[in-house]
Design a protein around this motif. Structure first.
Motif, PDB file in Angstrom:
ATOM      1  N   GLU A 142      26.171  18.665   4.083  1.00 27.46           N
ATOM      2  CA  GLU A 142      26.471  17.314   3.628  1.00 27.46           C
ATOM      3  C   GLU A 142      26.568  16.347   4.800  1.00 27.46           C
ATOM      4  O   GLU A 142      26.104  15.224   4.725  1.00 27.46           O
ATOM      5  CB  GLU A 142      27.800  17.345   2.867  1.00 27.46           C
ATOM      6  N   ILE A 143      27.140  16.810   5.895  1.00 26.85           N
ATOM      7  CA  ILE A 143      27.374  15.858   6.984  1.00 26.85           C
ATOM      8  C   ILE A 143      26.205  15.804   7.953  1.00 26.85           C
ATOM      9  O   ILE A 143      25.918  14.760   8.535  1.00 26.85           O
ATOM     10  CB  ILE A 143      28.705  16.177   7.715  1.00 26.85           C
ATOM     11  N   ALA A 144      25.499  16.916   8.146  1.00 31.98           N
ATOM     12  CA  ALA A 144      24.450  16.914   9.158  1.00 31.98           C
ATOM     13  C   ALA A 144      23.054  17.054   8.571  1.00 31.98           C
ATOM     14  O   ALA A 144      22.076  16.854   9.269  1.00 31.98           O
ATOM     15  CB  ALA A 144      24.689  18.041  10.157  1.00 31.98           C
ATOM     16  N   TYR A 150      23.981  17.481  15.224  1.00 32.58           N
ATOM     17  CA  TYR A 150      24.987  16.489  14.802  1.00 32.58           C
ATOM     18  C   TYR A 150      25.647  15.825  16.003  1.00 32.58           C
ATOM     19  O   TYR A 150      25.810  14.622  16.053  1.00 32.58           O
ATOM     20  CB  TYR A 150      26.023  17.186  13.920  1.00 32.58           C
ATOM     21  N   ILE A 151      26.019  16.649  16.989  1.00 32.95           N
ATOM     22  CA  ILE A 151      26.648  16.074  18.177  1.00 32.95           C
ATOM     23  C   ILE A 151      25.551  15.581  19.103  1.00 32.95           C
ATOM     24  O   ILE A 151      24.683  16.342  19.507  1.00 32.95           O
ATOM     25  CB  ILE A 151      27.528  17.122  18.860  1.00 32.95           C
ATOM     26  N   ARG A 152      25.583  14.302  19.398  1.00 30.84           N
ATOM     27  CA  ARG A 152      24.540  13.706  20.222  1.00 30.84           C
ATOM     28  C   ARG A 152      25.135  13.227  21.531  1.00 30.84           C
ATOM     29  O   ARG A 152      26.346  13.078  21.648  1.00 30.84           O
ATOM     30  CB  ARG A 152      23.920  12.494  19.498  1.00 30.84           C
ATOM     31  N   ILE A 153      24.264  12.968  22.494  1.00 26.76           N
ATOM     32  CA  ILE A 153      24.748  12.438  23.767  1.00 26.76           C
ATOM     33  C   ILE A 153      25.422  11.100  23.494  1.00 26.76           C
ATOM     34  O   ILE A 153      24.799  10.187  22.971  1.00 26.76           O
ATOM     35  CB  ILE A 153      23.582  12.264  24.755  1.00 26.76           C
ATOM     36  N   GLY A 154      26.694  11.002  23.790  1.00 30.29           N
ATOM     37  CA  GLY A 154      27.417   9.755  23.593  1.00 30.29           C
ATOM     38  C   GLY A 154      28.247   9.695  22.329  1.00 30.29           C
ATOM     39  O   GLY A 154      29.035   8.780  22.161  1.00 30.29           O
TER      40      GLY A 154
END
Ligand code: SF4
Lengths: 229, 178, 379
Positions: free
Chosen positions: C155-157, C165-169
């Motif tokens: 659902e979230i990704a 999901y976790i991106r640079i920044g």
């Protein structure tokens, strides 16, 4: 695979005598030939298509989805793929779940050739269809169809478990509609498309060519040089 | 969040740091490089590497007891072997670089760096990996053999001048995917 | 091999060592590891692991793809805990780049990573019991909970396993309120489920027989080999980056790091993973309560994403140990060099030591207990 070696549909090629066994039923079907095949094939196919047992062959990420499909929520055994067998001798198909690298290719070829006929391959995941995300990596085989024949392609990275079930149903459909006599006529698809050397990770045919060229060069340097020009 | 220190433009560090000073006291010369993100980074001559590691690992004040990683880098004009060291007991960090100039490498041979694996088991596989991918030969290694690629593989893939093998298994022109 | 009979059997039979090849296709190696075992009777004397059957050239890809493209690839480094691989690289790139990460993003990162730690340990639990021979039946239980979390991830990704999901920044997407309440419901019932697993497994006499006193990992040996994660915490080394080198918002959260007080065996490594799951559940609960409002990314997520020139090493505590990423950037849109420090690679290197002088039946019990994941080894 010698092309000129044409054989009658009822014969097992000599080199495969030890891997292929024909059951009495199959021998009967063959003896009756095309006559009886339309009657018996559907029955045999229906039985066969509803009990396709996969081999536990998983190399990477896709294998986890393959595992999920066997577990409680998706439960692949509803569709007749009761258990994942750990040895190719007891399995009917390979789901190639995960990237195949040059180092892994010889193992996959061995496994494929150990499966008893009739055998099927589902290429699961983008990696085994084309090389996928790692398409241009130096160590990745760009699709399993470069080394073994494939029946169903299942793209996705990784495909959802529902996708695997769908591929399985498609495969069952294919098995149901195929005529056993026809499959025989196409020769036993025992062999891999090409073989890979474990130590160098290169196709065997290339190595053979190279070796031939080198021997020729050693025997008659001038002539082979001229030929290569 | 202020957990990530802002990267400053690499300024010339002043004097040796904690570990550099410690090594200097024990008679091993080091060169201090610009800190990489707040971690002390020193360059050491290959010949002194093992002695320096023994000191850093054994002494109670520094006690770098985890060899976290060994990486090989094909830089512009050197081959670097980079060691990440952590201390579990003192919460300390250090990066050591051993550099071999490309001009010093004999044509057709691999750059040479002494191996740590006899004295530090963790180094064993890391060095094999670096040998495999970057092509740095660790002399004194008990079993320096390719670890990730097939045994008779040609070339070292993470070198900048690596030419990809094209054959029936993998025939896309490199980079065509992008 | 001591017998209590008086007869001396030793010198009459000439025995020889035997070589056994295990893998690369073996149902219990969780992928493609090949072990060459030298056996003396039933006892393993020497092991040579052969890796690289899944070498997909991740590091090579890292310096040939743009940062933005490579972010999608690194979930495949360790597919059971994709959040952590993304996080390790994001952290390394942030350290080099110096960009700020909004607080909400940090909380979301902690939350999804702890969820990921639970799914990873659950899968480990299921497959480990399969390795020990509990072929059917029990493994269905952990997978039941795992599916629930995977649905939340989806659902979230947008993906069940390869989140990106976790991106640079920062992170990619804001969760909806419904998602948060679903997660809350999950955290409330999860401890009961863990009790359920423990009721089945922890006091099971067969399980105890197979694991107690098997594959004891000495603390010093583990540190010499650079072992990290639950495997070394079960042997009494308190190295957990969430506490020893705190990053993100972990200093603000209350949780214990379970550490053993003696050299751990296979059973300890099991029980410490179970305890860790409970702690992760606590962390998620706290994050849900503390989640602030605000931005979710401190850097524009565009295809031309660049990282400033520099070099840096950053690590996170993944379910398998210290997952580090060493980045050298020259300011262009690609990395100059990316090196992964994979916990599985280092943890696996101790296998020959652990297997020494154990019967061959214990090989899979010990190998499974250090929780190695093969793409993490081979990259
Ligand atoms: S297709 Fe994707 S998920 Fe499947 S093995 Fe390849 S990278 Fe992994």
């Amino acid at each position: 695979m010698a092309e000129g070696n044409v054989q009658g549909p009822s014969e097992v090629p000599d080199e495969l005598k030890d891997t292929v066994t024909l059951t009495t039923l199959e021998k009967m079907i063959e003896a009756m030939g095309d006559l009886l095949s339309p009657v018996v094939s559907p029955i045999a196919n229906a039985a066969r298509s509803n009990s396709v047992w996969p081999l536990t062959f998983g190399t990477s990420c896709c294998a986890i989805e393959m595992m999920s499909v066997g577990m409680s929520k998706f439960d692949i055994s509803r569709f007749g793929s009761e258990v994942f067998r750990a040895t190719p001798r007891q399995a009917d198909m390979i789901i190639t779940a995960g990237t195949i690298t040059r180092k892994m290719a010889p193992a996959l070829i061995t496994l494929y050739e150990q499966l008893p006929e009739p055998k099927y391959v589902i290429a699961m995941g983008a990696c085994t269809v084309t090389g996928g995300m790692f398409n241009d990596s130096y160590s990745v085989v760009q699709g399993v169809d470069r080394i073994i024949p494939v029946d169903i392609y299942l793209p996705g990275c990784p495909p959802r478990p529902e996708g695997i079930l769908d591929a399985l149903l498609k495969l069952q459909q294919k098995i149901r509609t195929e005529s056993y006599a026809e499959r025989k006529k196409k020769k036993y698809r025992q062999n891999a498309v090409r073989y890979v050397d474990y130590d160098t990770g290169r196709p065997l045919e290339d190595l053979v060519d190279e070796a031939r060229y080198e021997t020729a060069l050693a025997l008659d340097p001038l002539k082979s040089l001229q030929e290569s020009k | 969040m202020s957990e990530t220190p802002a990267a400053k433009p690499p300024e010339e560090p002043k004097g040796p740091g904690l570990c550099g000073q410690f090594l200097k006291d024990h008679g091993i010369a080091t060169t201090r490089l610009p800190d990489s993100c707040g971690v002390e980074t020193i360059e050491i001559d290959g010949a002194h590497l093992e002695a320096a590691m023994k000191l850093l690992r054994g002494s109670s004040e520094i006690k770098l007891d985890y060899l976290v990683a060994v990486s090989g880098v094909d830089s512009a004009d050197t081959f670097d072997s980079v060691y990440q060291l952590w201390s579990y007991s003192n919460n300390n960090e250090l990066i050591i670089k051993v550099r071999v100039k490309k001009t010093d490498v004999v044509e057709g041979q691999l750059p040479l760096v002494p191996s740590l694996s006899r004295f530090w088991s963790a180094a064993n596989w890391h060095e094999r990996e670096t040998y495999d991918l970057v092509g740095i030969r660790y002399y004194g290694h008990p079993y320096l053999r390719r670890i990730l690629n097939v045994w008779d593989w040609d070339g070292h893939p993470l070198r900048r001048d690596y030419k990809q093998l094209v054959d029936a298994l993998n025939d896309k022109a490199p980079g065509s995917f992008r | 091999m001591a017998t209590d009979t008086e007869v001396d059997l030793t010198p009459r039979l000439k025995t020889d060592e035997m070589l056994i090849n295990m893998g690369p296709q073996h149902p219990a190696t969780h992928g493609v590891l090949r072990l060459i075992l030298t056996l003396d009777g039933e006892i393993v004397r020497h092991t040579e692991p052969i890796l690289g059957h899944l070498h997909r050239a991740q590091e090579w890809q890292g310096q040939n793809r743009t940062w933005f493209q490579y972010q999608a690839l690194i979930d495949r480094v360790d597919y059971l805990s994709g959040m952590f691989t993304s996080w390790a690289m994001a952290r390394a790139a942030e350290v080099v780049d110096g960009c700020e990460v909004p607080e909400r993003a940090e909380y979301l990162r902690v939350m999804v990573s702890e969820m990921n730690r639970i799914t990873s340990h659950l899968l480990w639990l299921g497959t480990y019991l399969i390795d020990l021979g509990a072929m059917f039946g029990f493994p269905f239980y952990p997978f039941r909970e795992r599916e629930k979390l995977l649905e939340l991830f989806e659902e979230i990704a947008g993906q069940r396993m390869m989140f990106n999901y976790i991106r640079i920044g920062g992170v990619m997407r804001n969760p909806k309120d419904a998602w948060l309440s679903k997660l809350k419901k999950f955290t409330e019932e999860f401890p009961d489920r863990v009790d359920e697993y423990e009721a089945i497994v922890t006091e099971n006499p067969i399980f105890l027989k197979r694991t107690k006193g098997v594959g004891i990992l000495r603390k010093e040996l583990g540190m010499d080999y650079g072992i990290t994660g639950p495997s070394i915490r079960a042997s009494g080394v308190n190295i957990d980056l969430r506490r020893t080198k705190p990053y993100s918002v972990y200093p603000k959260l209350k949780f214990d790091v379970p550490v053993n007080d003696r050299d751990g065996d296979t059973f300890d490594r099991y029980i410490f993973r179970i305890r860790e799951m409970r702690q992760s559940n606590e962390i998620i609960k706290q994050c849900l309560d503390m989640l602030p409002q605000g931005e979710i990314s401190g850097k524009k997520q565009i295809a031309g994403l660049r990282v400033k020139a520099g070099e840096g090493f950053a690590a996170v505590e993944s379910p398998r140990g210290t997952l580090g990423c060493y980045i050298i950037s020259n300011g262009s849109d690609r990395a100059y060099r990316i090196k992964w420090r994979n916990p599985s690679f280092c943890n696996l290197s101790i296998l020959p030591e652990l297997l020494k002088n154990h019967p061959i039946a214990d090989v899979m019990a010990i190998f499974g207990s250090i929780d190695v994941i093969l793409p993490d080894v081979d990259r």
